[in-house]
Design an enzyme around this catalytic site. Structure first.
Site, PDB file in Angstrom:
ATOM      1  N   SER A 148       0.813  -1.112  -0.137  1.00 48.53           N
ATOM      2  CA  SER A 148       0.086   0.032  -0.015  1.00 48.53           C
ATOM      3  C   SER A 148       0.927   1.297   0.137  1.00 48.53           C
ATOM      4  CB  SER A 148      -0.898  -0.012   1.033  1.00 48.53           C
ATOM      5  OG  SER A 148      -1.527   1.234   1.332  1.00 48.53           O
ATOM      6  N   TYR A 161      -2.492  -0.855  10.233  1.00 46.16           N
ATOM      7  CA  TYR A 161      -2.589  -0.971   8.739  1.00 46.16           C
ATOM      8  C   TYR A 161      -1.140  -0.634   8.080  1.00 46.16           C
ATOM      9  CZ  TYR A 161      -3.968  -0.914   3.869  1.00 46.16           C
ATOM     10  OH  TYR A 161      -4.131  -1.054   2.374  1.00 46.16           O
TER      11      TYR A 161
END
Length: 265
Positions: A148, A161
């Site tokens: 990401s 995350y």
């Protein structure tokens, strides 16, 4: 030029929706036999039906990526079904906003942190680990992980995350290093804001969801959200012989978000 993944067996985790579904469909269109691996049987079988409706070949196999004992049987069953494994696409992920409203570093529950890391990072390692015996038997083995932009910069409500995705980026490099001797290529890509159910959950968890969505769009030099199908094209490329001299790499697919420190009005 023929299909880029003709005859290859691709295992795609988290392929019941979002980028995983788009990647599974794109790989099938390129001639792959696709294992749709997901915890949700309904959505996983929907993906299989979409692939089969286009004349492709796919099979759903249930997997709980929170449970390491579920991952090795996934790879064993995938190989038994289609005669081997050529590509592992570790796509499945979860965000803390999917699990709790207490998302700040000071308030996040340890159990939520552990679940995010179990699914986003530990399961990526285990998918690779248990696929390696089969990848060794492939003529063109590849592993494609999903990191990401959160592996490189931080966001609010995303401590677990971002930490897990930073781990994926480095795990990709470490895996490429260890597995190069077998000819196994390992790469990852780092999406920006892509129109997926996970992103929608993140937006919905904010006090002002409309403002958050506008901010996400505006952070891109291309001032819109990305589409799962755009990401799927990159997944296919990294899985294919077109990327035969690429390993240990982390590709940005973020609409230019990390190329500047700007915000479109």
């Amino acid at each position: 030029m023929g299909p880029r993944l003709a005859g290859r067996v691709c295992v795609v985790t988290g392929s019941g929706q979002g980028m995983g579904r788009a990647s599974a469909i794109a790989m099938a269109r390129e001639g792959a036999k696709v294992v749709v691996a997901d915890i949700n049987a309904h959505s996983g079988n929907e993906t299989v039906a979409m692939i089969e409706a286009e004349g492709g070949t796919a099979k759903f196999i249930a997997v709980d990526l929170r449970n390491s004992a579920s991952i090795q049987p996934l790879m064993d069953q995938a190989a038994a079904t289609f005669g081997g494994i050529d590509v592992v696409h570790a796509n499945a992920a979860v965000h803390e906003t999917d699990l709790t409203s207490e998302t700040s570093i000071e308030d996040l529950d340890e159990a939520v942190w552990d679940m995010v890391h179990d699914i986003n990072l530990k399961a990526v390692w285990l998918c690779t680990k248990f696929a390696v015996p089969y990848l060794k038997g492939s003529k063109a083995p590849a592993s494609v992980n999903v990191a990401s932009t959160g592996a490189l910069v931080s966001y609010p409500m995303a401590g677990a995350y971002c930490a897990s995705k930073g781990g994926v980026a480095m795990l990709t490099k470490a895996s490429a290093t260890d597995l190069a001797k077998y000819g196994i290529r390992v790469n990852c890509y780092c999406p920006g804001a892509i129109r997926t159910p996970m992103l929608q959950n993140y937006i919905d968890a904010a006090d002002d969801g409309a403002a958050v969505e506008a901010s996400l769009r505006g952070a891109h030099l291309l001032p819109r959200l990305g589409e799962p199908e755009e990401v799927a094209k990159l997944a296919v490329f990294l899985a294919s012989d077109d990327a035969s001299f690429i390993t240990g790499a982390a590709y940005l697919i973020d609409g230019g978000a990390l190329a500047w420190r700007g915000q479109a009005a």
